[in-house]
Design an enzyme around this catalytic site. Structure first.
Site, PDB file in Angstrom:
ATOM      1  N   LYS A  62      59.033 -42.272 -11.352  1.00  0.00           N
ATOM      2  CA  LYS A  62      57.718 -41.835 -10.919  1.00  0.00           C
ATOM      3  C   LYS A  62      57.136 -40.990 -12.034  1.00  0.00           C
ATOM      4  O   LYS A  62      57.563 -41.095 -13.178  1.00  0.00           O
ATOM      5  CB  LYS A  62      57.827 -41.045  -9.612  1.00  0.00           C
ATOM      6  CG  LYS A  62      56.531 -40.888  -8.847  1.00  0.00           C
ATOM      7  CD  LYS A  62      55.971 -42.192  -8.354  1.00  0.00           C
ATOM      8  CE  LYS A  62      54.677 -41.977  -7.601  1.00  0.00           C
ATOM      9  NZ  LYS A  62      54.108 -43.236  -7.141  1.00  0.00           N
ATOM     10  N   ASP A  63      56.157 -40.144 -11.686  1.00  0.00           N
ATOM     11  CA  ASP A  63      55.510 -39.313 -12.691  1.00  0.00           C
ATOM     12  C   ASP A  63      56.462 -38.239 -13.204  1.00  0.00           C
ATOM     13  O   ASP A  63      56.980 -37.446 -12.441  1.00  0.00           O
ATOM     14  CB  ASP A  63      54.302 -38.650 -12.038  1.00  0.00           C
ATOM     15  CG  ASP A  63      53.395 -38.039 -13.046  1.00  0.00           C
ATOM     16  OD1 ASP A  63      52.613 -38.777 -13.645  1.00  0.00           O
ATOM     17  OD2 ASP A  63      53.467 -36.834 -13.235  1.00  0.00           O
ATOM     18  N   LEU A  64      56.703 -38.183 -14.521  1.00  0.00           N
ATOM     19  CA  LEU A  64      57.834 -37.413 -15.034  1.00  0.00           C
ATOM     20  C   LEU A  64      57.532 -36.468 -16.192  1.00  0.00           C
ATOM     21  O   LEU A  64      56.726 -36.752 -17.052  1.00  0.00           O
ATOM     22  CB  LEU A  64      58.925 -38.382 -15.528  1.00  0.00           C
ATOM     23  CG  LEU A  64      59.497 -39.374 -14.526  1.00  0.00           C
ATOM     24  CD1 LEU A  64      60.483 -40.277 -15.244  1.00  0.00           C
ATOM     25  CD2 LEU A  64      60.158 -38.663 -13.385  1.00  0.00           C
ATOM     26  N   LEU A  84      51.838 -34.395  -9.730  1.00  0.00           N
ATOM     27  CA  LEU A  84      51.035 -34.646 -10.924  1.00  0.00           C
ATOM     28  C   LEU A  84      50.309 -35.980 -10.871  1.00  0.00           C
ATOM     29  O   LEU A  84      49.262 -36.155 -11.475  1.00  0.00           O
ATOM     30  CB  LEU A  84      51.928 -34.600 -12.170  1.00  0.00           C
ATOM     31  CG  LEU A  84      52.462 -33.212 -12.532  1.00  0.00           C
ATOM     32  CD1 LEU A  84      53.509 -33.347 -13.620  1.00  0.00           C
ATOM     33  CD2 LEU A  84      51.344 -32.310 -12.993  1.00  0.00           C
ATOM     34  N   ARG A 102      52.862 -37.540 -21.449  1.00  0.00           N
ATOM     35  CA  ARG A 102      51.878 -38.436 -20.866  1.00  0.00           C
ATOM     36  C   ARG A 102      51.593 -39.613 -21.791  1.00  0.00           C
ATOM     37  O   ARG A 102      51.507 -39.463 -23.007  1.00  0.00           O
ATOM     38  CB  ARG A 102      50.569 -37.686 -20.623  1.00  0.00           C
ATOM     39  CG  ARG A 102      50.623 -36.731 -19.451  1.00  0.00           C
ATOM     40  CD  ARG A 102      50.491 -37.472 -18.150  1.00  0.00           C
ATOM     41  NE  ARG A 102      50.635 -36.570 -17.019  1.00  0.00           N
ATOM     42  CZ  ARG A 102      50.587 -36.962 -15.770  1.00  0.00           C
ATOM     43  NH1 ARG A 102      50.404 -38.226 -15.489  1.00  0.00           N
ATOM     44  NH2 ARG A 102      50.759 -36.106 -14.792  1.00  0.00           N
TER      45      ARG A 102
END
Length: 279
Positions: A62-64, A84, A102
């Site tokens: 997932k978002d990391l 996030l 990102r």
């Protein structure tokens, strides 16, 4: 949300009896001990530990960023924070450490992005584990892009035409041409299989990056891979999250959900995290 590499919710409860007094509730989660960011500061990770950790990351992807990844003494990893993923671009790009992990298309709002933004994040974290320091440590958005291009090289014309912003296309075309670096040179102490993973993750064009399932098939993870463990979650239902309700109804739903889950899950008390609800 039920996955062995995603932090579990064991219990939810509120200490308040009356609805009007509801100001906070408690989420009970497994105690993990530390996070990956702190672990990397304490020691240089061996490649076999990198293998195991990145394998688990890809299974629950997932978002990391490293601080989102909890580690217990058995080197078992769980993803902690999903917040996030829902922040506006202007909010999340202002957060310096997050920007280092990102994908470039998110940082600069180049185009609509897909799940391969998470592959970029995983690649940045894997690179940091192997190097012992962040790979792309930009001071601002444009500096971040310059740091990325020192490794990936300047975007090809085929990629530039995909950018939705004419300003972005003009800016990229104005840059001096930078050749792509050989990652085997950058990660000279890593194995060829490890570098192969990074080569497929850290690509400027999101359409060319591997998916999580494709990455798990690479030889680097063969030692740990168990296909039967690699479950795919159902889409998350955001209906309630997007609802527009009066304050008293939100309170009633929060309290009702907390009490219901508390009754269902019993009295397990492993670790408490208090979430203040500001009304």
């Amino acid at each position: 949300m039920k996955h062995e590499n995603v932090i579990g919710l064991l219990d939810v409860f509120t200490a308040e009896i009356l609805l009007d007094q509801l100001r906070d509730f408690y989420l009970v989660m497994p105690f993990m001990g530390t996070d990956l960011g702190k672990l990397m500061k304490m020691e240089r990770l061996s490649e076999d530990r990198v293998q195991f950790l990145v394998y688990q990351m890809l299974k629950g992807l997932k978002d990391l960023k490293p601080g989102n990844l909890a580690i217990n003494p058995d080197c078992e990893l769980k993803i902690l924070d999903f917040g996030l993923a829902r922040q506006a671009v202007s909010e999340m790009t202002g957060y310096v450490v997050t920007r280092w992990y990102r994908a470039p298309e998110v940082i600069l709002n180049w185009m609509h992005y897909t799940q391969t933004v998470d592959i970029w994040s995983a690649g940045c974290i894997m690179a940091e584990m192997l190097l012992g320091k962040p790979l792309f440590k930009g001071n601002d958005h444009l500096d971040q892009l310059r740091e990325i291009m020192k490794i990936t090289g300047t975007p090809t014309p085929d990629f530039v035409v995909k950018l939705q912003s004419q300003d972005a296309r003009n800016y990229i075309r104005s840059l001096s041409k930078v050749p792509k670096k050989d990652l085997h040179f950058v990660f000279s102490k890593a194995s060829s299989n490890a570098v192969c993973v990074l080569e497929k993750m850290l690509l400027l064009d999101p359409e060319c990056r591997v998916s999580a399932s494709e990455a798990l098939e690479l030889p680097f993870f063969s030692e740990f891979r168990d296909v039967e463990e690699e479950t795919e979650a159902l889409p998350y239902d955001q209906t309630l999250d997007n609802a527009d309700l009066p304050l008293d109804q939100w309170k009633r739903k929060r309290r009702g959900s907390a009490l219901l889950l508390h009754n269902l899950l019993g009295q397990q008390r492993i670790f408490l995290l208090e979430y203040e609800i500001m009304f």
